[in-house]
Design a protein around this motif. Sequence first.
Motif, mmCIF file in Angstrom:
data_model
loop_
_atom_site.group_PDB
_atom_site.id
_atom_site.type_symbol
_atom_site.label_atom_id
_atom_site.label_comp_id
_atom_site.label_asym_id
_atom_site.label_seq_id
_atom_site.Cartn_x
_atom_site.Cartn_y
_atom_site.Cartn_z
ATOM 1 N N ASN A 18 0.869 -1.189 0.000
ATOM 2 C CA ASN A 18 0.000 0.000 0.000
ATOM 3 C C ASN A 18 0.903 1.235 0.000
ATOM 4 O O ASN A 18 0.953 1.997 0.967
ATOM 5 N N PRO A 19 1.630 1.449 -1.092
ATOM 6 C CA PRO A 19 2.702 2.452 -1.092
ATOM 7 C C PRO A 19 2.201 3.885 -1.034
ATOM 8 O O PRO A 19 1.137 4.217 -1.577
ATOM 9 N N VAL A 20 2.985 4.719 -0.384
ATOM 10 C CA VAL A 20 2.760 6.166 -0.437
ATOM 11 C C VAL A 20 3.299 6.666 -1.780
ATOM 12 O O VAL A 20 4.364 6.235 -2.233
ATOM 13 N N ILE A 21 2.547 7.540 -2.422
ATOM 14 C CA ILE A 21 2.920 8.067 -3.732
ATOM 15 C C ILE A 21 3.464 9.477 -3.546
ATOM 16 O O ILE A 21 2.788 10.355 -2.992
ATOM 17 N N LEU A 22 4.690 9.695 -4.011
ATOM 18 C CA LEU A 22 5.337 11.000 -3.884
ATOM 19 C C LEU A 22 5.605 11.565 -5.272
ATOM 20 O O LEU A 22 6.459 11.054 -6.002
ATOM 21 N N TYR A 23 4.855 12.598 -5.617
ATOM 22 C CA TYR A 23 5.002 13.267 -6.912
ATOM 23 C C TYR A 23 5.909 14.471 -6.680
ATOM 24 O O TYR A 23 5.464 15.531 -6.259
ATOM 25 N N ASN A 24 7.181 14.292 -6.962
ATOM 26 C CA ASN A 24 8.215 15.209 -6.473
ATOM 27 C C ASN A 24 8.063 16.635 -6.989
ATOM 28 O O ASN A 24 7.769 16.864 -8.159
ATOM 29 N N VAL A 25 8.345 17.588 -6.080
ATOM 30 C CA VAL A 25 8.174 19.015 -6.358
ATOM 31 C C VAL A 25 9.526 19.721 -6.327
ATOM 32 O O VAL A 25 10.552 19.121 -5.985
ATOM 33 N N TRP A 26 9.513 21.019 -6.638
ATOM 34 C CA TRP A 26 10.770 21.771 -6.729
ATOM 35 C C TRP A 26 10.692 23.182 -6.139
ATOM 36 O O TRP A 26 11.703 23.843 -5.977
ATOM 37 N N ASP A 27 9.499 23.648 -5.790
ATOM 38 C CA ASP A 27 9.380 24.966 -5.171
ATOM 39 C C ASP A 27 8.047 25.041 -4.429
ATOM 40 O O ASP A 27 7.279 24.066 -4.419
ATOM 41 N N ALA A 28 7.783 26.195 -3.821
ATOM 42 C CA ALA A 28 6.575 26.328 -3.019
ATOM 43 C C ALA A 28 5.314 26.194 -3.867
ATOM 44 O O ALA A 28 4.323 25.592 -3.451
ATOM 45 N N GLY A 29 5.352 26.755 -5.086
ATOM 46 C CA GLY A 29 4.175 26.682 -5.945
ATOM 47 C C GLY A 29 3.831 25.265 -6.357
ATOM 48 O O GLY A 29 2.660 24.854 -6.303
ATOM 49 N N SER A 30 4.836 24.502 -6.767
ATOM 50 C CA SER A 30 4.572 23.113 -7.159
ATOM 51 C C SER A 30 4.159 22.278 -5.944
ATOM 52 O O SER A 30 3.321 21.374 -6.059
ATOM 53 N N ALA A 31 4.720 22.585 -4.774
ATOM 54 C CA ALA A 31 4.332 21.863 -3.557
ATOM 55 C C ALA A 31 2.871 22.107 -3.218
ATOM 56 O O ALA A 31 2.132 21.176 -2.863
ATOM 57 N N LEU A 32 2.432 23.362 -3.324
ATOM 58 C CA LEU A 32 1.029 23.672 -3.056
ATOM 59 C C LEU A 32 0.104 22.967 -4.039
ATOM 60 O O LEU A 32 -0.949 22.449 -3.662
ATOM 61 N N ALA A 33 0.500 22.929 -5.313
ATOM 62 C CA ALA A 33 -0.323 22.274 -6.331
ATOM 63 C C ALA A 33 -0.485 20.792 -6.025
ATOM 64 O O ALA A 33 -1.592 20.241 -6.115
ATOM 65 N N VAL A 34 0.608 20.133 -5.645
ATOM 66 C CA VAL A 34 0.549 18.706 -5.349
ATOM 67 C C VAL A 34 -0.238 18.456 -4.067
ATOM 68 O O VAL A 34 -1.009 17.499 -3.972
ATOM 69 N N GLU A 35 -0.061 19.327 -3.081
ATOM 70 C CA GLU A 35 -0.849 19.185 -1.852
ATOM 71 C C GLU A 35 -2.338 19.317 -2.149
ATOM 72 O O GLU A 35 -3.157 18.510 -1.676
ATOM 73 N N GLN A 36 -2.709 20.319 -2.938
ATOM 74 C CA GLN A 36 -4.113 20.549 -3.257
ATOM 75 C C GLN A 36 -4.701 19.441 -4.121
ATOM 76 O O GLN A 36 -5.918 19.248 -4.151
ATOM 77 N N ALA A 37 -3.829 18.677 -4.796
ATOM 78 C CA ALA A 37 -4.295 17.555 -5.622
ATOM 79 C C ALA A 37 -4.636 16.328 -4.784
ATOM 80 O O ALA A 37 -5.183 15.364 -5.317
#
Length: 250
Positions: A18-37
């Motif tokens: 049951n793996p955790v999926i990590l869609y790697n980010v590179w800055d605050a904007g991409s981190a927020l987008a992935v969090e909101q997804a």
Amino acid sequence: MSQQSQALAFSELHQKHNPVILYNVWDAGSALAVEQAGAKAIATGSWSCAAAQGYQDGETMSFSSLLQTVQRIAAVISLPLTVDFETGYGANRRDNLSALLQAGVVGINVEDQQMGLSALNDIREQSEILKSLRQVADSQGSTLFINARTDVFLQQPDATQHPALMAEAKKRLTAYQDAGVSGFFAPGLSDLTLIAELCDVSALPVNIMANSLTPPLAGLTDAGISRLSYGPYPYIGLMEALKQQARALY
């Protein structure tokens, strides 16, 4: 949620089959987008963080620049944050880790390649590095998730040679586990049978990196991985889309 609570929550996300999926980010904007997804945790990728600032991967970007990026990400997200620490960014890796912990980081990747060379650290040397990083985390009362990355497979692009590398990977797995790490990361390994074999022998959560050769998620889940990350590929894909959009204008 406190940093310690986030650290524990992040560790608990690593479940076999049951793996955790990590869609790697590179800055605050991409981190927020992935969090909101709907992500459950945020992970940086060294290649992406460097490229987003115009640098090549491999610690050519200064640690101070990485730290600034991490601090901005940590300031805007509410999820656990794990950072690609590469080899530690120089001889000051203990101080560098302390700075990341102070920024709120609850996980790191640490790789065993010799930076800039097509060679790996000796197992004993790498184990000592990992032990020293665990000591730093312990001294700050952090249950830091140390994801020990081996480049055994990544440095051999010919996948037909990977079965012969399994013995070395297992040696490193055992040694790194004894050094006190939390997980084992084997980027470049894409053969499902070999992945399942590694998961079967590992007492640590196994992390695989998705690429064009990686089997579908369902197969990886059945094989027993606990973590799937995407490394530089989210950044590469989005930058290619950006170029295509710009090209259509020009």
